[in-house]
Design an enzyme around this catalytic site. Structure first.
Site, PDB file in Angstrom:
ATOM      1  N   ARG A 261       0.832  -1.203   0.000  1.00  0.00           N
ATOM      2  CA  ARG A 261       0.000   0.000   0.000  1.00  0.00           C
ATOM      3  C   ARG A 261       0.858   1.241   0.000  1.00  0.00           C
ATOM      4  NH1 ARG A 261      -4.986  -1.808   4.049  1.00  0.00           N
ATOM      5  NH2 ARG A 261      -5.357  -3.783   2.951  1.00  0.00           N
ATOM      6  N   ARG A 276       1.785   1.480  10.645  1.00  0.00           N
ATOM      7  CA  ARG A 276       1.326   1.745   9.279  1.00  0.00           C
ATOM      8  C   ARG A 276       2.495   1.538   8.336  1.00  0.00           C
ATOM      9  NH1 ARG A 276      -3.155   4.311   7.376  1.00  0.00           N
ATOM     10  NH2 ARG A 276      -3.712   4.934   9.476  1.00  0.00           N
ATOM     11  N   GLU A 348      -6.654  -1.277  14.669  1.00  0.00           N
ATOM     12  CA  GLU A 348      -7.449  -2.057  13.728  1.00  0.00           C
ATOM     13  C   GLU A 348      -6.618  -3.213  13.166  1.00  0.00           C
ATOM     14  OE1 GLU A 348      -8.918   0.197  10.386  1.00  0.00           O
ATOM     15  OE2 GLU A 348      -9.112  -1.641   9.221  1.00  0.00           O
ATOM     16  N   SER A 351     -10.947  -5.900   9.114  1.00  0.00           N
ATOM     17  CA  SER A 351     -12.091  -5.173   8.597  1.00  0.00           C
ATOM     18  C   SER A 351     -12.924  -6.225   7.889  1.00  0.00           C
ATOM     19  CB  SER A 351     -11.569  -4.135   7.598  1.00  0.00           C
ATOM     20  OG  SER A 351     -12.309  -2.960   7.686  1.00  0.00           O
ATOM     21  N   ARG A 389       0.189  -5.216  13.299  1.00  0.00           N
ATOM     22  CA  ARG A 389      -0.506  -4.699  14.480  1.00  0.00           C
ATOM     23  C   ARG A 389      -0.834  -5.827  15.453  1.00  0.00           C
ATOM     24  NH1 ARG A 389      -4.533  -0.706  11.176  1.00  0.00           N
ATOM     25  NH2 ARG A 389      -2.922   0.691  10.382  1.00  0.00           N
TER      26      ARG A 389
END
Length: 422
Positions: A261, A276, A348, A351, A389
């Site tokens: 990403r 991130r 997070e 999802s 994470r």
RNA sequence: GGAGAGGUGGCUGAGUGGCUUAAAGCGCCUGAUUGCUAAUCAGGUGAGUCGUGAUUAGCGGCUCCCCGGGUUCGAAUCCCGGCCUCUCCGCCA
């Protein structure tokens, strides 16, 4: 994407989706284009019907040895007119589908209305935050002290947002991947899939990354390929253009992949350490279901992802994303957020989304229902889970006062030891 | 990278300008028959879209034989460009 017929019948739903998710499509203009296109179709199809009938008569007359020059000349003119109208119709149709591809999915009625993540609705919490009997070090300090993590080296080879794991750190990542895959395959009935990490543009169109979010992906322009931002892309497109039988559903596939990403525009916010990254590993869960069962499938999908955290003895919560936080293609999404004690916040790690037929329509994934009609499947996916994470939470939660890390019971068979640095 | 072959319905596979309204087979559905999860026979069975209509019906039109152009009164069929697949060779972990 949404169906033009549906938008025609219920333009308010499309308007609402655009408004709530911050889209940039003028639904009124789209409806006008659709109206114009249909008017044009009526005219051009009438001409084509005439041409077809007349051509048949020309054939008959020629066979009978009669002269057909006059009819041929007349049909030539009709042909020219058809060509002009066809071209105009194609233009309008292109304008319509360009807009359709940029209209977001309509949020489900159960989704809370809101603008930012502050409006998300917490559904439940599991476990307890780690006790505060000693000062907890954050994952960066722990990773450095135990020689698990090297962010500087990642930056040197590839830039910020890339990381090296070493020794027990690398082993921990591998063990977690194996643990999660074994759980989903062995207990949740998924088929394990290993997929390509580079995909063609039409696959990204199918799952909804394109055309709107091209800047978020790494592109290999010379070969017209994209690096996958999530295994959702290949795992869902595995079924593109397929005609499934109703008893083949539901389909459950899981796979591990690196995710790439660009994270354009998100620098400076919560980027410390492994929070991130431009590249990270993730185990992904994808389901294809009958339209009647997708909402219940979303619930079980989320529980399956939660099971990972429960087995790893990690405190977490589940939130329903509000309309403004909801992804472009999703009708309803649960985020699973794991507690990171040193960071003092929830991160997070998953999802879980139900896309209804939004992706299936783009990727053309259909099944033949009991009544023999072809229908679009519903697609769902969720992380099960994202690695970095998860590792933050695991290190920070299971650290011991002596600086070692306790490996939770469930992970020990895969990790091969009961602690790091103990 | 080089050479060759090829892309036709859910599947296999015919089809070199109008007799294709895409053959045939498989599969599937319905019915008949045979006293038993099979066989045989008959019939049926694509998608998209527009119009009309309507409790998801029905009727009619148009489009669709990988995609995009072109030729023609008319293209699955001829021409041009592209994409993809397979086989062999080369290279390679």
């Amino acid at each position: 994407m949404l169906d033009m017929k549906t938008i025609r019948a219920e333009p308010e739903a499309a308007r609402r989706a655009v408004e709530l998710k911050g889209g940039d499509v003028d639904v009124g203009e789209l409806l006008a284009l659709d109206e114009e296109r249909r008017g044009l179709l009526v005219r051009v199809e009438e001409l084509k019907a005439r041409r077809n009938a007349e051509s048949k008569r020309i054939a008959e007359r020629k066979k009978a040895g009669e002269d057909a020059a006059e009819a041929v000349a007349a049909m030539k003119a009709v042909g020219e007119e058809i060509k002009g109208l066809d071209a105009r119709e194609a233009e309008i149709e292109a304008a319509i589908s360009e807009r359709l591809l940029r209209i977001p999915n309509v949020p489900d009625a159960t989704v809370p209305v809101g603008a930012t993540e502050d409006d998300n609705r917490e559904e439940r919490r599991w476990g307890e935050p780690a006790d505060a009997s000693f000062e907890r070090r954050d994952h960066r300090a722990l990773g450095e002290a135990l020689g698990l993590l090297d962010l500087q080296a990642g930056a040197r080879t590839s830039g910020t947002g890339f990381y090296f794991l070493r020794g027990a750190g690398a082993r921990l990542e591998r063990a977690l991947i194996a643990f999660m895959l074994d759980l989903h395959v062995g207990e949740h009935g998924y088929e394990e899939v290993s997929s390509p990490y580079l995909v063609r543009p039409h696959c990204c169109l199918g799952t909804g990354q394109l055309p709107k979010f091209g800047d978020d992906m790494y592109a290999v322009e010379r070969d017209d390929l994209y690096l996958i931002p999530t295994a959702e892309v290949p795992l869902t497109n595995l079924f593109r253009e397929q005609r499934l039988t109703v008893d083949a559903l539901p389909i459950h596939v899981t796979g591990h992949s690196p995710c790439f990403r660009r994270e354009a525009g998100s620098h400076g916010k919560d980027t410390s350490g492994l929070q991130r990254l431009h590249q990270f590993h993730k185990v992904e869960l994808v389901k294809l279901t009958h339209p009647d069962r997708s909402m219940e499938a979303l619930e079980t999908l989320t529980l399956e992802a939660e099971t990972v955290l429960q087995r790893l003895e990690l405190h977490y919560r589940v939130v329903t994303l509000c309309t403004g936080d909801l992804g472009f293609a999703s009708a309803k999404t649960y985020d699973i957020e794991v507690w990171a004690p040193a960071a003092g916040r929830f991160l997070e790690v998953s999802s879980c989304s139900n896309f209804l037929d939004f992706q299936a329509r783009r990727a053309d994934i259909r099944f033949r229902d009991a009544d023999k009609k072809l229908r679009y499947v519903h697609t769902l996916n969720g992380s099960g889970l994202a690695l970095p994470r998860l590792m933050i939470a695991l290190l920070e939660t299971h650290q011991q006062p002596d600086g070692s890390i306790r490996i939770p019971e469930a992970l020990r068979p895969h990790f091969g030891a009961d602690s790091i640095g103990g």
